[in-house]
Structure formats: C-alpha cells, structure tokens
Write an enzyme that holds these catalytic residues in place. Structure first.
Site, PDB file in Angstrom:
ATOM      1  N   ASP A 148     110.936  85.679 -20.797  1.00 13.78           N
ATOM      2  CA  ASP A 148     109.676  85.253 -20.412  1.00 13.78           C
ATOM      3  C   ASP A 148     108.856  86.480 -20.309  1.00 13.78           C
ATOM      4  O   ASP A 148     109.430  87.638 -20.402  1.00 13.78           O
ATOM      5  CB  ASP A 148     109.512  84.267 -19.300  1.00 13.78           C
ATOM      6  CG  ASP A 148     108.220  83.841 -19.063  1.00 13.78           C
ATOM      7  OD1 ASP A 148     107.370  83.684 -19.865  1.00 13.78           O
ATOM      8  OD2 ASP A 148     107.608  84.057 -17.688  1.00 13.78           O
ATOM      9  N   ALA A 171     105.140  87.155 -18.033  1.00 17.44           N
ATOM     10  CA  ALA A 171     104.458  87.397 -16.742  1.00 17.44           C
ATOM     11  C   ALA A 171     105.388  86.634 -15.868  1.00 17.44           C
ATOM     12  O   ALA A 171     105.959  85.719 -15.737  1.00 17.44           O
ATOM     13  CB  ALA A 171     103.052  86.657 -16.528  1.00 17.44           C
ATOM     14  N   ALA A 179      97.073  76.261  -8.469  1.00 19.34           N
ATOM     15  CA  ALA A 179      97.190  77.086  -9.801  1.00 19.34           C
ATOM     16  C   ALA A 179      98.446  77.321 -10.317  1.00 19.34           C
ATOM     17  O   ALA A 179      98.757  77.282 -11.585  1.00 19.34           O
ATOM     18  CB  ALA A 179      96.161  78.572  -9.810  1.00 19.34           C
ATOM     19  N   MET A 203     103.025  75.940 -13.838  1.00 19.85           N
ATOM     20  CA  MET A 203     103.385  77.447 -14.427  1.00 19.85           C
ATOM     21  C   MET A 203     104.420  77.228 -15.529  1.00 19.85           C
ATOM     22  O   MET A 203     105.491  76.719 -15.159  1.00 19.85           O
ATOM     23  CB  MET A 203     103.607  78.626 -13.523  1.00 19.85           C
ATOM     24  CG  MET A 203     103.502  80.023 -14.039  1.00 19.85           C
ATOM     25  SD  MET A 203     101.780  80.299 -14.811  1.00 19.85           S
ATOM     26  CE  MET A 203     100.994  80.497 -13.066  1.00 19.85           C
ATOM     27  N   LYS A 231      98.996  76.868 -21.862  1.00 12.92           N
ATOM     28  CA  LYS A 231      97.813  77.043 -20.939  1.00 12.92           C
ATOM     29  C   LYS A 231      96.947  75.943 -20.927  1.00 12.92           C
ATOM     30  O   LYS A 231      96.251  75.743 -20.040  1.00 12.92           O
ATOM     31  CB  LYS A 231      97.083  78.439 -21.194  1.00 12.92           C
ATOM     32  CG  LYS A 231      98.267  79.846 -21.130  1.00 12.92           C
ATOM     33  CD  LYS A 231      98.904  79.473 -19.759  1.00 12.92           C
ATOM     34  CE  LYS A 231      99.918  80.818 -19.512  1.00 12.92           C
ATOM     35  NZ  LYS A 231     100.867  80.569 -18.836  1.00 12.92           N
ATOM     36  N   HIS A 290      98.405  73.304 -19.016  1.00 14.41           N
ATOM     37  CA  HIS A 290      98.310  73.884 -17.609  1.00 14.41           C
ATOM     38  C   HIS A 290      97.032  73.498 -16.997  1.00 14.41           C
ATOM     39  O   HIS A 290      97.004  73.140 -15.827  1.00 14.41           O
ATOM     40  CB  HIS A 290      98.341  75.260 -17.561  1.00 14.41           C
ATOM     41  CG  HIS A 290      98.747  76.101 -16.202  1.00 14.41           C
ATOM     42  ND1 HIS A 290      99.671  76.861 -16.021  1.00 14.41           N
ATOM     43  CD2 HIS A 290      97.776  75.800 -15.101  1.00 14.41           C
ATOM     44  CE1 HIS A 290      99.582  77.251 -14.944  1.00 14.41           C
ATOM     45  NE2 HIS A 290      98.868  76.569 -14.265  1.00 14.41           N
ATOM     46  N   ARG A 316     107.132  74.484 -23.395  1.00 13.07           N
ATOM     47  CA  ARG A 316     108.242  74.142 -22.260  1.00 13.07           C
ATOM     48  C   ARG A 316     107.861  72.732 -21.670  1.00 13.07           C
ATOM     49  O   ARG A 316     106.518  72.290 -21.590  1.00 13.07           O
ATOM     50  CB  ARG A 316     108.158  75.206 -21.414  1.00 13.07           C
ATOM     51  CG  ARG A 316     108.497  76.718 -21.789  1.00 13.07           C
ATOM     52  CD  ARG A 316     108.054  77.709 -20.914  1.00 13.07           C
ATOM     53  NE  ARG A 316     108.191  78.967 -21.239  1.00 13.07           N
ATOM     54  CZ  ARG A 316     107.656  80.039 -21.009  1.00 13.07           C
ATOM     55  NH1 ARG A 316     106.462  79.805 -20.361  1.00 13.07           N
ATOM     56  NH2 ARG A 316     108.021  81.239 -21.517  1.00 13.07           N
ATOM     57  N   ASP A 371     111.043  82.858 -15.175  1.00 14.18           N
ATOM     58  CA  ASP A 371     110.588  82.573 -13.809  1.00 14.18           C
ATOM     59  C   ASP A 371     110.294  81.229 -13.266  1.00 14.18           C
ATOM     60  O   ASP A 371     109.715  80.946 -12.230  1.00 14.18           O
ATOM     61  CB  ASP A 371     109.846  83.473 -13.129  1.00 14.18           C
ATOM     62  CG  ASP A 371     108.275  83.547 -13.768  1.00 14.18           C
ATOM     63  OD1 ASP A 371     108.314  83.653 -14.925  1.00 14.18           O
ATOM     64  OD2 ASP A 371     107.406  83.278 -13.075  1.00 14.18           O
TER      65      ASP A 371
END
Length: 280
Positions: free
Chosen positions: A23, A25, A56, A60, A64, A67, A171, A197
């Site tokens: 990944d 970030a 927020a 994750m 996006k 998201h 994902r 992460d």
C-alpha cells in the site's frame, strides 16, 4: 521460465516469495496516514458539516469516492448532515465532496509524501532477493500521477502500481493484488505478500489467496505522525499498538509489524513456512 516458476506450475509449493505488494499512505510513505484524513476533513468542513478524525479514518482503505459515502453513512455524521442541510445526503453531495477531496489532497501531496523510515532499505533488501515490488492504492490514477514522482525522487519506484480506478472492484475485493500478480509475472499467489495498514487491504490480500502483513504503528490504525508517536510515553505507545494489532489481526493479518522497516524477518519466516508446505 525459471525453475521456481516451473515447480509452481507443476504443483509443487513455491519455496520463495516472488512479489511483495505494498500500500502507499501509512505503509510506504506518510507516517500515520495523515494526508487523506486531512483532505477528507477539509472537504467536509467546506460543506458546513465537520467530521472528526476518527470518522474520517474509519473507512480507510476503501476507494476514495466510496470512502466519502461510508463517512456519510455513519449515523452521527448523517444526523449532523440532516440538522445542517435539512435533508439526507445525496449522490450529488458525494460527488461534490469527492471532487473537493481530490483538489485538497492533490495540493497537499508534497507535504505528506515523506517515505517512512526504513522503507528504502526494506525495498532494496527485497530486490536483492529477486522479489518484484507491486503496489495498490485507494487513490485514483490522477492522484498517483502526482504522488509517484514525489516518491521516485526519494528513491522509491515500484515495478507496478494498480489504482482503484483501474479495476472493477476496490478493497476488500482481491482485484488490485491479483492485477499486480499478473503484471509482475508472479508464478503463484502463495508466494505473494501484501503489506497494508488498513483492515480492508488485508481482507483484499486474503481474498486473493496471498500472505497478509498488517502495519500498525506507521499506519491508519494508530494514526499519528512520527513526531506525535515519538512524543508518547511507553504505556501510551503500548496501548495504541495493541489496539491496532487487534484490528489488523481481526481483519486476517498473518503477521503484524510496526512499520515496513520490520518486514524482512517476516519474509524470511514466510519462506520457511512455504518450504515446509504451509500456505496463506
């Protein structure tokens, strides 16, 4: 075709890791996964409905735009939206917030693009072992076109990058890891390792039949910058690490490490398990 590839195609277990798929970030750069969180919060603030850092961070790993939808689906956020706007959020609202997010995140890419300590050393060690380097991201290609040169200037350049805008499903579906496997000519999913992460990234790895390595301290689950992490006392670090490890293991992580700097011993252990006939 290499001897390893031949043995895999003829049914033997792979004996070495052939590809590691990272990944971005929180895993390779942006310690604490700060950039997307800051951009989501600012995008919502511009609508007049502020969100917390926890709100927020909760979705994750997702694409996006999705998201944004998942933030709006949180009951507390939707209640505040109703109170402020007088009606439930719509797809037009999602589009508007998503476009604002892309603009804000693009502007902030350089600020949060620093590689995580140990990332380059780990990638170099993998390359010396003959391991291909792939990558996945919930960012669309437009953001990665700006972020990848910033990483390359610091010495990080994966062999392949799959963005969520290039696959049918993001994902936790397996599409992005499997697209990397094909692009990297990896002979067997059992010799592929995903490092991520986010719980959704680990679920994606498991769905693809690959080894899943969770990143706790540098990632979204702890959610602190390197300076803020270093400022904690030992008890606070332990508590945050333990909570992150639980979340990542609950998502299916075979291993959990503090950061990418700790990956090579995991690769060595996976190769020992492969040689013994274990599989993800």
């Amino acid at each position: 075709m290499s001897d390893q590839q031949k043995s895999s195609f003829f049914g033997a277990w792979p004996v070495a890791v052939s590809a590691v798929i990272f990944d971005w970030a929180g895993t390779i750069l942006d310690f604490g996964c700060i950039a997307p969180v800051a951009a989501f919060r600012e995008a919502f603030t511009r609508t007049g409905v502020a969100i917390s850092e926890a709100e927020a961070r909760e979705p994750m790993g997702a694409a996006k735009r999705e998201h944004v939808e998942l933030i709006l689906a949180q009951s507390a956020v939707q209640t505040r939206w109703l109170n402020q706007m007088g009606q439930a959020s719509t797809q037009a609202d999602v589009d508007r917030i998503y476009e604002a997010f892309l603009q804000i995140d693009a502007a902030g890419s350089a600020r949060y693009s620093t590689l995580i300590p140990g990332a380059l050393e780990t990638v170099s060690a993998l390359r010396r072992r003959g391991v291909a380097i792939g990558s996945t991201t919930g960012y669309p290609r437009s953001i990665m076109d700006m972020l990848m040169p910033l990483a390359q200037a610091q010495g990080y350049c994966p062999d392949h990058c799959v963005t969520v805008s290039e696959v049918a499903h993001g994902r936790p579906w397996p599409d992005m890891p499997l697209a990397n496997l094909l692009a990297l000519n990896a002979p067997d999913v059992r010799g592929c390792v995903v490092v991520d992460d986010s719980p959704s990234g680990l679920l994606s790895a498991r769905a693809a039949g690959m080894w899943a390595v969770g990143i706790s301290v540098s990632g979204n689950e702890v959610g602190l910058s390197l300076d803020d992490w270093n400022a904690l006392d030992d008890r606070a670090r332990s508590d945050r690490r333990d909570a992150a490890c639980r979340a990542l293991r609950n998502a299916g992580a075979h291993y959990v490490i503090d950061s990418v700097a700790d990956l090579i011993p995991v690769i060595e252990d996976i190769e020992q398990r492969l040689a013994a006939g274990d599989q993800p």
